[in-house]
Motif scaffolding. Sequence first.
Motif, PDB file in Angstrom:
ATOM      1  N   ILE A 243      -2.938   9.154  -4.072  1.00 48.04           N
ATOM      2  CA  ILE A 243      -4.225   8.727  -4.583  1.00 48.04           C
ATOM      3  C   ILE A 243      -4.591   7.410  -3.788  1.00 48.04           C
ATOM      4  O   ILE A 243      -5.732   7.313  -3.405  1.00 48.04           O
ATOM      5  N   PHE A 244      -3.793   6.608  -3.655  1.00 48.30           N
ATOM      6  CA  PHE A 244      -4.070   5.265  -3.045  1.00 48.30           C
ATOM      7  C   PHE A 244      -4.722   5.557  -1.592  1.00 48.30           C
ATOM      8  O   PHE A 244      -5.619   4.522  -1.553  1.00 48.30           O
TER       9      PHE A 244
ATOM     10  N   THR B  67       0.836  -1.451   0.031  1.00 49.40           N
ATOM     11  CA  THR B  67       0.074  -0.014  -0.004  1.00 49.40           C
ATOM     12  C   THR B  67       0.842   1.387  -0.004  1.00 49.40           C
ATOM     13  O   THR B  67       0.558   2.236  -0.836  1.00 49.40           O
ATOM     14  N   VAL B  68       1.939   1.118   0.660  1.00 52.60           N
ATOM     15  CA  VAL B  68       2.629   2.283   0.666  1.00 52.60           C
ATOM     16  C   VAL B  68       3.289   2.761  -0.423  1.00 52.60           C
ATOM     17  O   VAL B  68       3.386   3.728  -1.006  1.00 52.60           O
ATOM     18  N   ILE B  69       3.888   1.576  -1.163  1.00 54.78           N
ATOM     19  CA  ILE B  69       4.587   1.816  -2.537  1.00 54.78           C
ATOM     20  C   ILE B  69       3.316   2.250  -3.668  1.00 54.78           C
ATOM     21  O   ILE B  69       3.910   3.237  -4.333  1.00 54.78           O
ATOM     22  N   PHE B  70       2.385   1.653  -3.534  1.00 58.02           N
ATOM     23  CA  PHE B  70       1.369   2.219  -4.674  1.00 58.02           C
ATOM     24  C   PHE B  70       1.032   3.789  -4.252  1.00 58.02           C
ATOM     25  O   PHE B  70       0.594   4.371  -4.990  1.00 58.02           O
ATOM     26  N   ASN B  71       0.872   3.852  -3.041  1.00 56.00           N
ATOM     27  CA  ASN B  71       0.440   5.500  -2.720  1.00 56.00           C
ATOM     28  C   ASN B  71       1.697   6.447  -2.961  1.00 56.00           C
ATOM     29  O   ASN B  71       1.329   7.325  -3.487  1.00 56.00           O
ATOM     30  N   VAL B  72       2.773   5.950  -3.272  1.00 57.61           N
ATOM     31  CA  VAL B  72       3.922   6.941  -3.468  1.00 57.61           C
ATOM     32  C   VAL B  72       3.913   7.074  -5.115  1.00 57.61           C
ATOM     33  O   VAL B  72       3.862   8.183  -5.526  1.00 57.61           O
ATOM     34  N   LEU B  73       3.699   5.789  -5.589  1.00 58.68           N
ATOM     35  CA  LEU B  73       3.605   5.854  -6.910  1.00 58.68           C
ATOM     36  C   LEU B  73       2.468   6.521  -7.862  1.00 58.68           C
ATOM     37  O   LEU B  73       2.513   7.092  -8.849  1.00 58.68           O
TER      38      LEU B  73
ATOM     39  N   ALA C  54      -9.458   8.756   0.867  1.00 59.56           N
ATOM     40  CA  ALA C  54     -10.782   7.692   1.342  1.00 59.56           C
ATOM     41  C   ALA C  54     -11.418   7.165   0.172  1.00 59.56           C
ATOM     42  O   ALA C  54     -11.916   6.143   0.534  1.00 59.56           O
ATOM     43  N   GLU C  55     -11.605   7.924  -0.784  1.00 59.34           N
ATOM     44  CA  GLU C  55     -12.521   7.429  -1.931  1.00 59.34           C
ATOM     45  C   GLU C  55     -11.845   6.000  -2.364  1.00 59.34           C
ATOM     46  O   GLU C  55     -12.533   4.970  -2.638  1.00 59.34           O
ATOM     47  N   ASN C  56     -10.550   6.054  -2.719  1.00 57.89           N
ATOM     48  CA  ASN C  56      -9.856   4.753  -3.143  1.00 57.89           C
ATOM     49  C   ASN C  56      -9.892   3.697  -2.137  1.00 57.89           C
ATOM     50  O   ASN C  56     -10.460   2.570  -2.373  1.00 57.89           O
TER      51      ASN C  56
END
Length: 380
Positions: free
Chosen positions: A22-23, A12-18, A26-28
């Motif tokens: 957006i990851f 989750t941290v990696i995808f949030n950085v990339l 709250a919506e995602n």
Amino acid sequence: MVLMAGVLVVITVIFNVLSDGIFFSAENLYNIAQQTAVVGILATIMVLIIVARHIDLSVGSVMGFVGVLIAYLMYTSNWGWPAACLAGLAAAIAVAMYQGALTAYVGVPSFVVTLGGLMSFRGAAYLVADGKTQPISDPFFLKLGGGFNGGIGTTASWILGAVICLGVVNAMLSKRRAKKAYDVPTNPLVMDVLLALIPIIIVMGFVAVMNAYQIPGKDDAQGIPIPVLIWGAVAMFMAFLVKRTRFGRYVFAMGGNPDAAALVGIPVKRVTMLLFLLLAVLTTIAAIVAISRLNAGTNSLGNSAELLVIAATVIGGTALAGGSGTIMGSVLGALIMQCIDSGMLLLDVSIGTRYVIIGQVLIAAVVFDVAYRKWTGDVL
């Protein structure tokens, strides 16, 4: 379990950085929560199926067949949703009795039976409505999918979160009392409190995130989506079944050594049939959530769902050789699978690449499972 939780956090941290933050929006996170529910519901029972040294490759096709049948009865035949759902459940039970009997009493390997079912019931899903989409408009039924009105609201979410936290504290105190009653050494109170704080923080953090999401044009925030509540109720029931009932012990005994289980008097055939019947019930629940979320029943419903369910189960620590697995592991596995898929969607990764990556993640999970068991000496 700890390692899988760590993997989930890292992913989750990696995808949030990339995705430039957006990851973790709250919506995602709300979308991930409700989208994971269908796979998560099915993964809880797939754990027991695989633990008992069976497998079901037809679960996605059966879910599609049942979902289309329910939608067809509601839209084309004008049935009320309770009657349509009961008819879908009856169809799922008939399928389970057919496939379960072939596996338990005739002795046909479940792989072969359910492989045939994968193709047959995909065709049945098409035949039910002649390939036509069956839209759903019942307001109450649509709430079950977590759509516009599919959350329980902020107040109810906070109350539910508080009740769960009180349950965690009560469970911790009850465990300490039970150990003291039987003169079993207990952990220092501070340690137990710190361990109890972990799920409490997770629960309250989850509630806060769900309450932070508000659909544009709607006055109130969503709160916890109803599909997540259904998934949570199913997971709690399955965990109780595994840990507190004779049936759960029988399943793990069968998975550990089927011949020995039969020799000590465990009704292996009957337990296998009950497993398939339980699968039918949860498949129906998953189908209801799926068609409610999509607002329609289509013949493509559940395509490749069996692969995602099995992948979530294996990634969650269930051994394909049977004999070991946990319900909580299936929850983590489902979340990991959905986070990977959602993260790649945010990064606009093509569908072909997504399938390649998900397939390799499954292989990596199995390789890790085999290596871990060899390292610990727990080779099945």
